[in-house]
Design a protein around this motif. Structure first.
Motif, PDB file in Angstrom:
ATOM      1  N   UNK A 814       0.801  -1.215   0.000  1.00  0.00           N
ATOM      2  CA  UNK A 814       0.000   0.000   0.000  1.00  0.00           C
ATOM      3  C   UNK A 814       0.828   1.255   0.000  1.00  0.00           C
ATOM      4  N   UNK A 815       0.124   2.389  -0.019  1.00  0.00           N
ATOM      5  CA  UNK A 815       0.748   3.688  -0.167  1.00  0.00           C
ATOM      6  C   UNK A 815       1.080   4.293   1.191  1.00  0.00           C
ATOM      7  N   UNK A 816       1.943   5.315   1.163  1.00  0.00           N
ATOM      8  CA  UNK A 816       2.258   6.078   2.363  1.00  0.00           C
ATOM      9  C   UNK A 816       1.152   7.098   2.605  1.00  0.00           C
ATOM     10  N   UNK A 817       1.202   7.774   3.748  1.00  0.00           N
ATOM     11  CA  UNK A 817       0.199   8.787   4.062  1.00  0.00           C
ATOM     12  C   UNK A 817       0.204   9.889   3.013  1.00  0.00           C
ATOM     13  N   UNK A 818       1.391  10.372   2.661  1.00  0.00           N
ATOM     14  CA  UNK A 818       1.477  11.431   1.650  1.00  0.00           C
ATOM     15  C   UNK A 818       0.953  10.931   0.313  1.00  0.00           C
ATOM     16  N   UNK A 819       1.303   9.700  -0.033  1.00  0.00           N
ATOM     17  CA  UNK A 819       0.824   9.152  -1.295  1.00  0.00           C
ATOM     18  C   UNK A 819      -0.686   8.986  -1.301  1.00  0.00           C
ATOM     19  N   UNK A 820      -1.252   8.565  -0.159  1.00  0.00           N
ATOM     20  CA  UNK A 820      -2.701   8.393  -0.074  1.00  0.00           C
ATOM     21  C   UNK A 820      -3.416   9.725  -0.239  1.00  0.00           C
ATOM     22  N   UNK A 821      -2.907  10.758   0.433  1.00  0.00           N
ATOM     23  CA  UNK A 821      -3.534  12.078   0.327  1.00  0.00           C
ATOM     24  C   UNK A 821      -3.362  12.656  -1.069  1.00  0.00           C
ATOM     25  N   UNK A 822      -2.205  12.398  -1.672  1.00  0.00           N
ATOM     26  CA  UNK A 822      -1.991  12.881  -3.040  1.00  0.00           C
ATOM     27  C   UNK A 822      -2.952  12.195  -4.003  1.00  0.00           C
ATOM     28  N   UNK A 823      -3.173  10.904  -3.779  1.00  0.00           N
ATOM     29  CA  UNK A 823      -4.100  10.172  -4.640  1.00  0.00           C
ATOM     30  C   UNK A 823      -5.533  10.647  -4.505  1.00  0.00           C
ATOM     31  N   UNK A 824      -5.853  11.249  -3.369  1.00  0.00           N
ATOM     32  CA  UNK A 824      -7.211  11.755  -3.139  1.00  0.00           C
ATOM     33  C   UNK A 824      -7.249  13.282  -3.162  1.00  0.00           C
ATOM     34  N   UNK A 825      -6.308  13.901  -3.860  1.00  0.00           N
ATOM     35  CA  UNK A 825      -6.202  15.360  -3.802  1.00  0.00           C
ATOM     36  C   UNK A 825      -7.426  16.068  -4.364  1.00  0.00           C
ATOM     37  N   UNK A 826      -8.008  15.526  -5.426  1.00  0.00           N
ATOM     38  CA  UNK A 826      -9.194  16.179  -5.987  1.00  0.00           C
ATOM     39  C   UNK A 826     -10.349  16.143  -4.992  1.00  0.00           C
ATOM     40  N   UNK A 827     -10.534  14.999  -4.343  1.00  0.00           N
ATOM     41  CA  UNK A 827     -11.605  14.885  -3.360  1.00  0.00           C
ATOM     42  C   UNK A 827     -11.361  15.810  -2.172  1.00  0.00           C
ATOM     43  N   UNK A 828     -10.102  15.911  -1.734  1.00  0.00           N
ATOM     44  CA  UNK A 828      -9.782  16.780  -0.601  1.00  0.00           C
ATOM     45  C   UNK A 828     -10.048  18.238  -0.955  1.00  0.00           C
ATOM     46  N   UNK A 829      -9.692  18.649  -2.157  1.00  0.00           N
ATOM     47  CA  UNK A 829      -9.935  20.032  -2.581  1.00  0.00           C
ATOM     48  C   UNK A 829     -11.431  20.331  -2.654  1.00  0.00           C
ATOM     49  N   UNK A 830     -12.198  19.399  -3.204  1.00  0.00           N
ATOM     50  CA  UNK A 830     -13.644  19.616  -3.274  1.00  0.00           C
ATOM     51  C   UNK A 830     -14.260  19.638  -1.880  1.00  0.00           C
ATOM     52  N   UNK A 831     -13.770  18.780  -0.995  1.00  0.00           N
ATOM     53  CA  UNK A 831     -14.258  18.769   0.380  1.00  0.00           C
ATOM     54  C   UNK A 831     -14.006  20.122   1.044  1.00  0.00           C
ATOM     55  N   UNK A 832     -12.791  20.627   0.903  1.00  0.00           N
ATOM     56  CA  UNK A 832     -12.453  21.915   1.516  1.00  0.00           C
ATOM     57  C   UNK A 832     -13.312  23.036   0.941  1.00  0.00           C
ATOM     58  N   UNK A 833     -13.493  23.024  -0.377  1.00  0.00           N
ATOM     59  CA  UNK A 833     -14.285  24.075  -1.019  1.00  0.00           C
ATOM     60  C   UNK A 833     -15.734  24.047  -0.544  1.00  0.00           C
ATOM     61  N   UNK A 834     -16.314  22.857  -0.439  1.00  0.00           N
ATOM     62  CA  UNK A 834     -17.708  22.751  -0.011  1.00  0.00           C
ATOM     63  C   UNK A 834     -17.888  23.173   1.449  1.00  0.00           C
ATOM     64  N   UNK A 835     -16.980  22.766   2.311  1.00  0.00           N
ATOM     65  CA  UNK A 835     -17.104  23.140   3.718  1.00  0.00           C
ATOM     66  C   UNK A 835     -16.899  24.642   3.904  1.00  0.00           C
ATOM     67  N   UNK A 836     -15.942  25.214   3.175  1.00  0.00           N
ATOM     68  CA  UNK A 836     -15.764  26.669   3.233  1.00  0.00           C
ATOM     69  C   UNK A 836     -17.018  27.372   2.719  1.00  0.00           C
ATOM     70  N   UNK A 837     -17.572  26.849   1.623  1.00  0.00           N
ATOM     71  CA  UNK A 837     -18.795  27.431   1.078  1.00  0.00           C
ATOM     72  C   UNK A 837     -19.949  27.361   2.065  1.00  0.00           C
ATOM     73  N   UNK A 838     -20.052  26.245   2.808  1.00  0.00           N
ATOM     74  CA  UNK A 838     -21.119  26.107   3.796  1.00  0.00           C
ATOM     75  C   UNK A 838     -20.977  27.133   4.909  1.00  0.00           C
ATOM     76  N   UNK A 839     -19.744  27.317   5.376  1.00  0.00           N
ATOM     77  CA  UNK A 839     -19.505  28.299   6.443  1.00  0.00           C
ATOM     78  C   UNK A 839     -19.779  29.706   5.941  1.00  0.00           C
ATOM     79  N   UNK A 840     -19.282  30.022   4.750  1.00  0.00           N
ATOM     80  CA  UNK A 840     -19.477  31.358   4.192  1.00  0.00           C
ATOM     81  C   UNK A 840     -20.966  31.639   3.988  1.00  0.00           C
ATOM     82  N   UNK A 841     -21.716  30.633   3.536  1.00  0.00           N
ATOM     83  CA  UNK A 841     -23.147  30.824   3.314  1.00  0.00           C
ATOM     84  C   UNK A 841     -23.854  31.209   4.602  1.00  0.00           C
TER      85      UNK A 841
END
Length: 914
Positions: A814-841
């Protein structure tokens, strides 16, 4: 490694299974049933009762007088807009005035230049008029307006007073001194009282203005101040009394008093028909004890005001923009005045489908038929409700655009719910499976065994892993078979040569073939294997390089080919070495759900998904249909569909007869599922003519191959709506004048869909999959985490012409922690954007309402409930991406544990399992 024959939950042990006698299998057929009719009628009646419960009659204080003192009147019709120079005609005005004359004797207007004939026309219907002049920052326009006021009022004996300027100070268009100048200009020319209209606080702030008017005209609109409707009338008279005390020598006339029937919530003030009716009735009733001069705000809805004042601006009328009364002033009222028609229509639309389902699927227990009929009725009710929405609101271009986007999406959601619901009720409440196939008793006579050619494709596979698979094949308790190991495109000799050497010691039944450069990916290798197959072969078996098969795999399944139309016998995928690894455990149970639930559901209508491992295919059927399709990266599923279209039968035998390895890590898990989604789109595009009706597929097969991928379409739709929601949130913050909070009625079905879809899976798992709550949760989390990968695969598959077969890494650490997060980078970015959007709303949209220079409440900041609901939608949309992050972290932690453990498997990525 020996694998015991394991049966699925609730099935008898393999050793106890008899050889079944062949008999015709009849599917579900429609047949009239009084029980089915009763079910359909009962659900339809319950639907009507439900509408009634949601629209109870509400009693407010009655206004039994013959009319009201006065109306604030603007004559703009539904599609007229003064900003576009589109004004009401004399005919429009006459129609309005005739209607108002039946309810009042007094009206007030706001401008004179657009309708100088208004005093004369009002006189024709016996109406008294307080004429208005609209003043702005444009001095020339003001001069024209003043001249028009003077011309229209002179000689009109029904004009009681004039109002020069309407909230001109509030908007900041004029100073008190400037407004006083305009007041003086007309006072000497007209023999009627002169006043101006402002909200109560402007009069208190500028008491000098009162010296310039003959009486005070005040606007008292508690909605804009966020006052709850139950306190609104008290608030009105409290402010009225405050002005009376401030100006004891001046008469005070309420120029506007009212409540909107629709709009955003402001503080505790909620706009609705019920609240508008309540406010109007309570206010009018109070005037019996507190005689005041008032003009109700307003006669007719003015949709053009929505862009100026926000949603509520268009809904202040006692009559709608089509000149229909919104509510009675006496007697009970309901929230939806058309609910009976909607309820009857929804019941009528659902009645026939409900009856047809209940009469066709009689083998379902009554509970199952009732549950699905309820789902049909709910969807039809939701459809009627959504279809009626445009008639409940004055939709602008942005709203229509949102409606045009959301309506098809919501219809798709309803279809998805029905499809998932059908699977749910069939799995949960079927009295029996129509097509239940079991492992058969082995044949002892080798001469009677059909010859089977087993094809084992390899590409860059770790030798030790392939050897385990070969060892299991060597132990098959079957006489007539061969094994062809086809290694294609592996460039490193140290990888494929040890396998070749190992095969050479396994005896004459085993052959090794190395193809240094070969096209067509896995399908190309399998097609080459067909050319090297022993001519005696009647059946082709395919096993992936990571699978260890049970010794009785062939002997237990080969008997199904005695039925002459059977082309495919498919055993489920299963996995080994996963129980001590949290990530792989999640993967295993996520896979297991499809084989315990979905494959049974599809098998009922001979519509299974053929898989590229643990599958047996009749050779003549395979060859005659054109071999494996090298244009498709899911050649196994495509072959199964092609054979069905040729009239062949497939069978699913739910018994674990072989075990492979789960994907190594989350990146591999995502890659595999994205490839399947891409391949599914290839199949849909290439074989759509079969699915649309021009092929030989049955209706059941068409149903499953079209709707079976609806869940994946939903994932792609989720991604599209996520991006759209983020863009809309940015628009609401940056450009609130053009981007407002979506109507809550649009959001309720979306949230309902997400909740319903989230519940179906765990319920089915509890029923059919032999795992505990912890594993149910893990499987659900893993499934949700794949949403983005599936969405990418679907969207790429729709647009791309060709795909690339990507191997799935298996068996490694399996992958390392950094590799796992890099592999899920698109999901992490969308997660951050949605949560920021929820707070801003929540922060921005629930701030105190802002007033622009024109005195209008700006969109944004005016609605706590709507802003919170929008934030909830954004948070709900973030769940798949949060799941991706969680599974990536679990994957990395599991990999870290493996690296620390001396017992870690010492094999590296293996071949594709499906």
């Amino acid at each position: 490694m020996e694998i015991s024959s394991v049966s699925p939950v609730g099935e008898p042990a393999l050793e106890a299974l008899p050889f079944p006698a062949e008999k015709p299998i009849t599917g579900d057929r429609f047949r009239f049933s009084s029980a089915a009719l009763l079910i359909a009628l009962a659900v339809a009646i319950l639907n009507f009762v439900g509408w009634q419960r949601f629209n109870p009659a509400v009693n407010f204080v009655d206004w039994e007088e013959s009319g009201v003192q006065g109306f604030a009147y603007s004559g703009f019709q539904r599609n007229q807009d003064p900003r576009e120079g589109n004004y009401p005609t004399d005919s429009d005005l006459r129609s309005d005035l005739q209607l108002l004359a039946g309810h009042t004797q007094h009206i007030r207007s706001y401008a004179s230049a657009p309708n100088e004939n208004l005093p004369r026309l009002a006189s024709e219907y016996g109406l008294k008029l307080t004429a208005g002049a609209w003043l702005s920052t444009d001095a020339a326009a003001n001069d024209r307006e003043m001249a028009a006021l003077v011309r229209s009022v002179r000689g009109a004996d029904n004009v009681q007073a004039v109002i020069v300027g309407n909230e001109s100070i509030l908007r900041g268009d004029l100073s008190v001194a400037e407004l006083a100048g305009y007041l003086k200009r007309v006072r000497g020319k007209l023999g009627v009282p002169v006043t101006t209209a402002e909200p109560w606080h402007v009069w208190l702030k500028h008491p000098e203005l009162a010296r310039e008017v003959d009486y005070i005209t005040v606007h008292l609109l508690p909605y804009w101040e966020g006052v709850a409707v139950e306190n609104a009338v008290d608030h009105v008279f409290r402010r009225y009394d405050e002005l009376r005390r401030m100006f004891p020598t001046k008469r005070v006339v309420i120029g506007e008093v009212g409540w909107p029937s629709s709009g955003d919530r402001i503080g505790d003030a909620e706009a609705s028909r019920e609240n508008q009716a309540r406010f109007m009735r309570e206010f009018l009733d109070r005037t019996l004890d507190r005689p005041v001069r008032y003009y109700l705000m307003e006669a007719f809805d003015q949709p053009w005001k929505i862009t100026e004042e926000g949603r509520a601006g268009g809904y202040w009328g006692m009559f709608d923009a089509y000149r229909e009364s919104k509510y009675p002033l006496e007697g009970p009222m309901v929230a939806d005045r058309h609910w009976q028609n909607k309820a009857l229509l929804a019941s009528a639309l659902a009645l026939l489908p409900m009856f047809a389902f209940a009469a066709t699927f009689r083998r379902l227990k009554v509970a199952g038929r009732v549950v699905f009929c309820v789902l049909i009725q709910v969807c039809m009710t939701l459809f009627v409700w959504l279809a009626a929405l445009p008639f409940e609101f004055y939709l602008g271009p942005v709203d229509w655009a949102m409606y045009a986007l959301l309506m098809p999406a919501l219809l798709f959601m309803m279809a998805t719910i029905l499809i998932c619901g059908f699977e749910l009720v069939e799995v949960m409440w079927a009295r029996n499976w129509l097509r239940r196939f079991m492992p058969l008793a082995p044949r002892k006579d080798v001469a009677s065994q059909p010859f089977v050619s087993i094809h084992l494709p390899c590409y860059n596979e770790p030798p030790e892993m392939v050897k385990l698979t070969l060892d299991s094949l060597a132990k098959l308790e079957y006489g007539n078979f061969e094994v062809l190991v086809i290694d294609n495109n592996t460039k490193d000799p140290s990888v494929w040569q040890p396998v070749e050497a190992y095969v050479s010691h396994l005896g004459p039944k085993f052959r090794f073939i190395h193809l240094d450069t070969w096209p067509g990916f896995k399908a190309g290798a399998l097609n080459y294997a067909l050319t090297q197959t022993d001519p005696r072969a009647e059946v082709i078996g395919v096993v992936d390089a990571d699978y260890v098969v049970s010794p009785d795999w062939l002997s237990r399944l080969i008997g199904h080919f005695d039925a002459p139309r059977v082309a495919v016998v498919q055993a489920p995928q299963a996995h080994r070495d996963f129980k001590q690894n949290a990530f792989r455990r999640m993967c295993n149970w996520e896979f297991d759900g499809f084989f315990r639930i979905g494959m049974h559901h599809r098998n009922e209508r001979d519509a299974i998904i053929q898989h590229g491992t643990m599958t047996l295919v009749r050779k003549t059927a395979l060859v005659d249909s054109g071999n494996w399709s090298e244009w498709c990266i899911c050649e196994d599923a495509e072959l199964g569909l092609r054979l069905m279209n040729s009239g062949w039968e497939t069978r699913y035998v739910d018994a674990v007869l072989g075990e492979g390895l789960t994907p190594t890590d989350f990146a591999a898990f995502k890659s595999q599922r994205s490839r399947w989604a891409f391949g599914a789109m290839q199949i849909l595009k290439r074989r759509w003519n079969w699915l649309a009706g021009r092929g030989s597929l049955t209706m059941g097969q068409r149903f499953h191959f079209v709707t079976g991928w609806f869940g994946w379409f939903a994932d792609s739709l989720h991604l599209v709506f996520t991006l759209a929601s983020l863009a809309w949130t940015v628009g609401m913050v940056v450009n609130p004048a053009n981007f407002s909070l979506p109507l809550p009625v649009y959001l309720v079905p979306v949230l309902g869909f997400l909740v319903a879809k989230a519940l179906f899976g765990p319920v089915l798992y509890i029923k059919r999959v032999d795992c505990g709550w912890r594993d149910v949760f893990g499987a659900s989390l893993a499934s949700l985490a794949l949403s983005h990968a599936i969405a990418r695969g679907v969207l790429q598959g729709v647009w791309a012409k060709r795909g690339v077969f990507v191997r799935t890494a298996k068996g490694g650490r399996g992958d390392t922690l950094l590799g796992a997060l890099t592999g899920a980078r698109e999901e992490v970015l969308l997660l951050a954007a949605l949560l920021i959007g929820a707070v801003v709303s929540v922060v921005v949209m629930t701030a105190p309402p802002a007033i622009n220079a024109a005195g209008n409440v700006l969109p944004g900041g005016e609605s706590k409930v709507e802003a919170i609901m929008w934030s909830v939608v954004l948070v709900a949309q973030s769940m798949p991406y949060l799941a991706s992050l969680a599974v990536a972290l679990v994957s990395a932690r599991s990999a870290s544990s493996m690296r620390r453990s001396s017992a870690s498997p010492k094999i590296v990525p293996a071949a594709e399992a499906v």
